[in-house]
Design a protein around this motif. Structure first.
Motif, PDB file in Angstrom:
ATOM      1  N   THR A 133       0.800  -1.194   0.095  1.00 49.45           N
ATOM      2  CA  THR A 133       0.079   0.056  -0.140  1.00 49.45           C
ATOM      3  C   THR A 133       0.770   1.424  -0.013  1.00 49.45           C
ATOM      4  O   THR A 133       1.982   1.018   0.257  1.00 49.45           O
ATOM      5  N   TYR A 134       0.391   2.501  -0.132  1.00 45.41           N
ATOM      6  CA  TYR A 134       1.006   3.532  -0.325  1.00 45.41           C
ATOM      7  C   TYR A 134       1.751   3.798   1.163  1.00 45.41           C
ATOM      8  O   TYR A 134       2.961   4.066   1.266  1.00 45.41           O
ATOM      9  N   VAL A 135       0.990   3.467   2.243  1.00 44.11           N
ATOM     10  CA  VAL A 135       1.479   3.877   3.726  1.00 44.11           C
ATOM     11  C   VAL A 135       2.743   2.756   3.945  1.00 44.11           C
ATOM     12  O   VAL A 135       3.807   3.169   4.482  1.00 44.11           O
ATOM     13  N   GLU A 136       2.715   1.634   3.489  1.00 49.07           N
ATOM     14  CA  GLU A 136       3.746   0.656   3.311  1.00 49.07           C
ATOM     15  C   GLU A 136       4.946   0.982   2.721  1.00 49.07           C
ATOM     16  O   GLU A 136       5.959   1.201   3.398  1.00 49.07           O
ATOM     17  N   GLN A 137       4.702   1.661   1.651  1.00 45.51           N
ATOM     18  CA  GLN A 137       6.119   2.204   0.629  1.00 45.51           C
ATOM     19  C   GLN A 137       6.701   3.281   1.443  1.00 45.51           C
ATOM     20  O   GLN A 137       7.648   3.660   1.291  1.00 45.51           O
ATOM     21  N   LEU A 138       5.577   4.302   1.985  1.00 41.91           N
ATOM     22  CA  LEU A 138       5.951   5.382   2.716  1.00 41.91           C
ATOM     23  C   LEU A 138       7.113   5.159   3.747  1.00 41.91           C
ATOM     24  O   LEU A 138       8.110   5.600   4.022  1.00 41.91           O
ATOM     25  N   HIS A 139       6.656   3.968   4.446  1.00 39.90           N
ATOM     26  CA  HIS A 139       7.443   3.631   5.598  1.00 39.90           C
ATOM     27  C   HIS A 139       8.691   2.960   5.228  1.00 39.90           C
ATOM     28  O   HIS A 139       9.827   3.137   5.685  1.00 39.90           O
ATOM     29  N   ARG A 140       8.772   2.357   4.008  1.00 39.66           N
ATOM     30  CA  ARG A 140      10.156   1.550   3.316  1.00 39.66           C
ATOM     31  C   ARG A 140      10.942   2.874   2.967  1.00 39.66           C
ATOM     32  O   ARG A 140      12.238   2.700   3.070  1.00 39.66           O
ATOM     33  N   PHE A 141      10.220   3.917   2.628  1.00 41.65           N
ATOM     34  CA  PHE A 141      11.108   5.093   1.632  1.00 41.65           C
ATOM     35  C   PHE A 141      11.641   5.860   3.066  1.00 41.65           C
ATOM     36  O   PHE A 141      12.976   5.916   3.096  1.00 41.65           O
ATOM     37  N   GLU A 142      10.948   5.991   4.151  1.00 46.23           N
ATOM     38  CA  GLU A 142      11.561   6.458   5.397  1.00 46.23           C
ATOM     39  C   GLU A 142      12.737   5.468   6.023  1.00 46.23           C
ATOM     40  O   GLU A 142      13.676   6.108   6.240  1.00 46.23           O
ATOM     41  N   TYR A 143      12.333   4.533   6.017  1.00 50.25           N
ATOM     42  CA  TYR A 143      13.406   3.589   6.613  1.00 50.25           C
ATOM     43  C   TYR A 143      14.709   3.347   5.693  1.00 50.25           C
ATOM     44  O   TYR A 143      15.779   3.624   6.094  1.00 50.25           O
ATOM     45  N   GLN A 144      14.438   3.334   4.371  1.00 47.68           N
ATOM     46  CA  GLN A 144      15.624   3.335   3.263  1.00 47.68           C
ATOM     47  C   GLN A 144      16.484   4.809   3.614  1.00 47.68           C
ATOM     48  O   GLN A 144      17.666   4.604   3.483  1.00 47.68           O
ATOM     49  N   CYS A 145      15.972   5.786   3.528  1.00 45.88           N
ATOM     50  CA  CYS A 145      16.297   6.944   3.564  1.00 45.88           C
ATOM     51  C   CYS A 145      17.167   7.313   4.641  1.00 45.88           C
ATOM     52  O   CYS A 145      18.423   7.604   4.788  1.00 45.88           O
ATOM     53  N   ASP A 146      16.535   6.654   5.982  1.00 53.84           N
ATOM     54  CA  ASP A 146      17.419   6.693   7.335  1.00 53.84           C
ATOM     55  C   ASP A 146      18.702   5.978   7.262  1.00 53.84           C
ATOM     56  O   ASP A 146      19.516   6.304   7.613  1.00 53.84           O
ATOM     57  N   ARG A 147      18.404   4.630   6.680  1.00 54.41           N
ATOM     58  CA  ARG A 147      19.541   3.823   6.759  1.00 54.41           C
ATOM     59  C   ARG A 147      20.761   4.354   5.858  1.00 54.41           C
ATOM     60  O   ARG A 147      21.926   4.346   6.042  1.00 54.41           O
ATOM     61  N   ALA A 148      20.342   5.040   4.660  1.00 55.53           N
ATOM     62  CA  ALA A 148      21.409   5.733   3.808  1.00 55.53           C
ATOM     63  C   ALA A 148      21.793   6.945   4.329  1.00 55.53           C
ATOM     64  O   ALA A 148      22.458   7.622   3.452  1.00 55.53           O
ATOM     65  N   GLY A 149      21.435   7.704   5.539  1.00 58.07           N
ATOM     66  CA  GLY A 149      21.908   9.040   5.965  1.00 58.07           C
ATOM     67  C   GLY A 149      21.253  10.172   4.897  1.00 58.07           C
ATOM     68  O   GLY A 149      21.844  11.100   4.834  1.00 58.07           O
ATOM     69  N   ILE A 150      20.129   9.893   4.294  1.00 55.85           N
ATOM     70  CA  ILE A 150      19.749  10.593   3.434  1.00 55.85           C
ATOM     71  C   ILE A 150      18.272  11.354   4.269  1.00 55.85           C
ATOM     72  O   ILE A 150      17.253  11.046   4.677  1.00 55.85           O
ATOM     73  N   HIS A 151      18.815  12.549   4.827  1.00 52.19           N
ATOM     74  CA  HIS A 151      17.699  13.585   5.676  1.00 52.19           C
ATOM     75  C   HIS A 151      17.191  14.627   4.925  1.00 52.19           C
ATOM     76  O   HIS A 151      17.912  15.164   4.022  1.00 52.19           O
TER      77      HIS A 151
END
Length: 171
Positions: free
Chosen positions: A87-105
């Protein structure tokens, strides 16, 4: 800041590339259907993809934007940048997690960068936020050019209030 190469989810990586190329909001960059949005010389965004439920158009002005959009179309096919099984919400959480892990703030910084590049393109000089002349230093003619550029950018970013555009560009 951060490293795009550290983003392992290809959907998130593509969303980030579209944000940088077109000044998209996070929600728009996830919900976009690149094949539908491509209008040749314009990127058309559906009202349901963005903030305030308003559609908007962004001009495709250069080869870099065209390249990113064509890549997004190949990647997404007829769909969006949300995997079919999410779902959109699931992908949004994945997006946030991925950015956080990559140091993209501060991915909103892509919108600042887009606005500042577009300002330089429209006026011929840098925005005050990145060392350009402040409003009070502009000639009458430059002030007219500045105003037109700010209105254009505000429209492209879908900000009706000039104060919001000023946050990106400075005064």
């Amino acid at each position: 800041s951060g490293d795009l190469a550290q983003v392992s989810d290809p959907y998130t990586r593509m969303s980030l590339q579209l944000q940088a190329a077109f000044g998209l909001r996070r929600k728009e960059s996830i919900k976009i259907q690149p094949a539908w949005a491509d209008r040749g010389d314009m990127l058309m965004l559906k009202a349901s993809w963005g903030k305030g439920k308003r559609a908007r158009e962004i001009p495709i002005r250069n080869g870099e934007q065209r390249q990113v959009l064509d890549e997004a179309k190949r990647f997404a096919g007829k769909g969006s940048l949300i995997p079919r099984e999410r779902t959109y919400v699931e992908q949004l959480h994945r997006f946030e997690y991925q950015c956080d892990r990559a140091g993209i703030h501060r991915v909103h910084g892509h919108r600042h960068q887009y606005a500042q590049e577009r300002y330089r393109e429209l006026t011929g000089w840098s925005a005050p936020a990145v060392g350009g002349l402040r409003s009070r230093e502009l000639t009458r003619e430059q002030k007219k050019i500045d105003r037109e550029a700010r209105l254009t950018i505000g429209n492209e970013l879908r900000h009706e209030r000039e104060q919001v555009t000023a946050i990106y560009l400075g005064r």
